[in-house]
Design an enzyme around this catalytic site. Structure first.
Site, short mmCIF file in Angstrom:
data_model
loop_
_atom_site.label_atom_id
_atom_site.label_comp_id
_atom_site.label_asym_id
_atom_site.label_seq_id
_atom_site.Cartn_x
_atom_site.Cartn_y
_atom_site.Cartn_z
N GLU A 94 -2.93 9.46 -5.85
CA GLU A 94 -3.07 10.15 -7.13
C GLU A 94 -2.55 9.28 -8.26
O GLU A 94 -1.68 8.43 -8.07
CB GLU A 94 -2.27 11.46 -7.14
CG GLU A 94 -2.75 12.51 -6.18
CD GLU A 94 -1.87 13.76 -6.21
OE1 GLU A 94 -1.08 13.91 -7.18
OE2 GLU A 94 -1.97 14.57 -5.29
N CYS A 107 1.09 7.57 -14.88
CA CYS A 107 1.98 7.80 -13.74
C CYS A 107 1.22 7.36 -12.49
O CYS A 107 0.13 7.88 -12.21
CB CYS A 107 2.36 9.27 -13.66
SG CYS A 107 3.46 9.66 -12.28
N CYS A 114 4.78 9.77 1.73
CA CYS A 114 6.19 9.46 1.48
C CYS A 114 7.00 9.92 2.70
O CYS A 114 6.67 10.93 3.32
CB CYS A 114 6.66 10.20 0.22
SG CYS A 114 8.38 9.90 -0.23
N CYS A 118 11.64 15.37 0.85
CA CYS A 118 12.15 16.38 -0.08
C CYS A 118 11.34 17.67 0.08
O CYS A 118 10.11 17.65 0.01
CB CYS A 118 12.06 15.87 -1.51
SG CYS A 118 12.98 14.34 -1.79
N CYS A 121 8.65 18.88 -2.60
CA CYS A 121 7.66 17.90 -3.03
C CYS A 121 6.47 17.85 -2.08
O CYS A 121 6.63 17.69 -0.87
CB CYS A 121 8.30 16.51 -3.12
SG CYS A 121 7.17 15.22 -3.67
N SER A 192 11.05 5.31 -10.49
CA SER A 192 11.79 6.46 -10.00
C SER A 192 12.26 6.22 -8.57
O SER A 192 11.64 5.48 -7.81
CB SER A 192 10.88 7.69 -10.04
OG SER A 192 11.51 8.81 -9.45
N CYS A 334 2.77 16.84 -8.01
CA CYS A 334 2.51 15.52 -7.44
C CYS A 334 2.28 15.63 -5.93
O CYS A 334 3.10 16.18 -5.21
CB CYS A 334 3.70 14.61 -7.74
SG CYS A 334 3.49 12.95 -7.10
#
Length: 343
Positions: A94, A107, A114, A118, A121, A192, A334
């Site tokens: 994305e 972004c 990932c 988390c 997320c 980030s 996201c």
């Protein structure tokens, strides 16, 4: 058989050496570098300042990663666009293009999936497929510019943990900020991280004065560990110590991202603890309303809850602001667009 290599992730110095080894003139490296990073050309046949023979030879030895737009989502509230991109291997990532006050910010993703885990997320729900190469990250940026217009700022805050892909993040920054190419300033780039302490030190020692945003989200280690598995390894005091070092080395103030989950991390004890952690420090707390996902039971944070929390932190002497929501009518946090597309 000739093994092709990517070309848009090579510095001028690297291209010069490779070109000389291939029998090309050294000065051609700067020409090609400019075509790629100033004109954003990703097709050798369009490099018309080169001979046809050299264009054909370049195509024998090098290639550009192919990234294509799978779907574009346009906001009806502002000029935000969200994209699903397909990579060479059919993996999906994305990206977001945001226009605000005559400045264009993107972004971008740094990984396919990932592994940070988390709980709030969507990006991490299916784990990590792989990291993006520096070549893919650069092409992701130029594709967004070709689809829209030149950008002013890059935020590496999309899918993935950027510092878990450290070498490719380092290389993309080096290429994208080269004065003979795209020439984007270091200070227009924000990276980030969930707080990979060792990598924060490594980033500080690179000498790049880029902006660092740390996904803190909780004031206490106990709460953080419950919702962010990385908290088991990286404690808040160690993250803050690393960020203090980052400020000292780069002179760039660190932003702490804080997704507000009503009734979980905006209690009186959280406010008092944040004061203890940050009072007197040159930092910024970026408050973000929770964007709910199916796998996380909490609802979207209400505006009045955000305002009250921000006001209480400000009264404590902390520099806290609420992130302006862009493209909020595109109902996807996201990673959620990618997850929905994969179903």
């Amino acid at each position: 058989m000739i093994m092709k290599q990517t070309i848009n992730d090579k510095t001028i110095e690297e291209l010069e050496k490779i070109f000389l080894d291939l029998g090309f003139k050294k000065f051609r490296a700067k020409q090609v570098f400019r075509q790629i990073h100033v004109n954003k050309i990703n097709d050798f046949s369009k490099m018309t300042d080169l001979s046809k023979k050299m264009r054909e030879d370049l195509d024998k030895y090098f290639y550009f990663p192919k990234i294509k737009v799978v779907k574009e989502f346009k906001s009806n509230l502002d000029k935000t666009k969200k994209y699903l991109f397909e990579l060479d291997d059919k993996n999906i990532i994305e990206a977001v293009f945001m226009e605000y006050n005559n400045r264009n910010t993107i972004c971008i993703s740094s990984q396919v999936g990932c592994r940070m885990g988390c709980k709030f997320c969507a990006s991490t729900k299916n784990g990590l497929e792989r990291s993006l190469s520096a070549s893919e990250i650069i092409e992701e940026i130029y594709l967004l510019e070709r689809e829209n217009s030149d950008i002013s700022n890059i935020v590496v805050m999309g899918i993935g943990e950027p510092l878990d892909n450290f070498s490719n993040i380092e290389k993309f920054i080096k290429i994208i900020t080269d004065q003979k190419g795209r020439n984007l300033s270091h200070r227009s780039i924000t990276v980030s991280t969930v707080g990979l302490v060792d990598k924060i030190y490594d980033l500080a020692n690179l000498g790049y004065d880029i902006n660092l945003a740390v996904s803190l989200h909780y004031a206490f280690d106990e709460k953080r560990m419950a919702y962010m598995p990385s908290g088991n390894k990286y404690k808040i005091k160690d993250i803050i110590k690393a960020c203090d070092y980052y400020l000292e080395k780069t002179k760039r103030r660190v932003s702490y991202e804080y997704v507000v989950i009503d009734g979980v991390n905006n209690l009186r004890e959280d406010i008092d603890q944040l004061e203890k952690l940050f009072k007197g420090k040159n930092i910024h707390i970026n408050l973000i309303p929770l964007n709910p996902i199916e796998e996380f039971k909490y609802s979207k944070t209400k505006n009045n809850v955000m305002d009250q929390f921000q006001q209480k932190l400000t009264k404590k002497g902390l520099n806290a602001t609420i992130r302006r929501s862009m493209g909020s009518d595109i109902d996807a946090s996201c990673g959620q667009l990618r997850n929905n597309y994969a179903r």
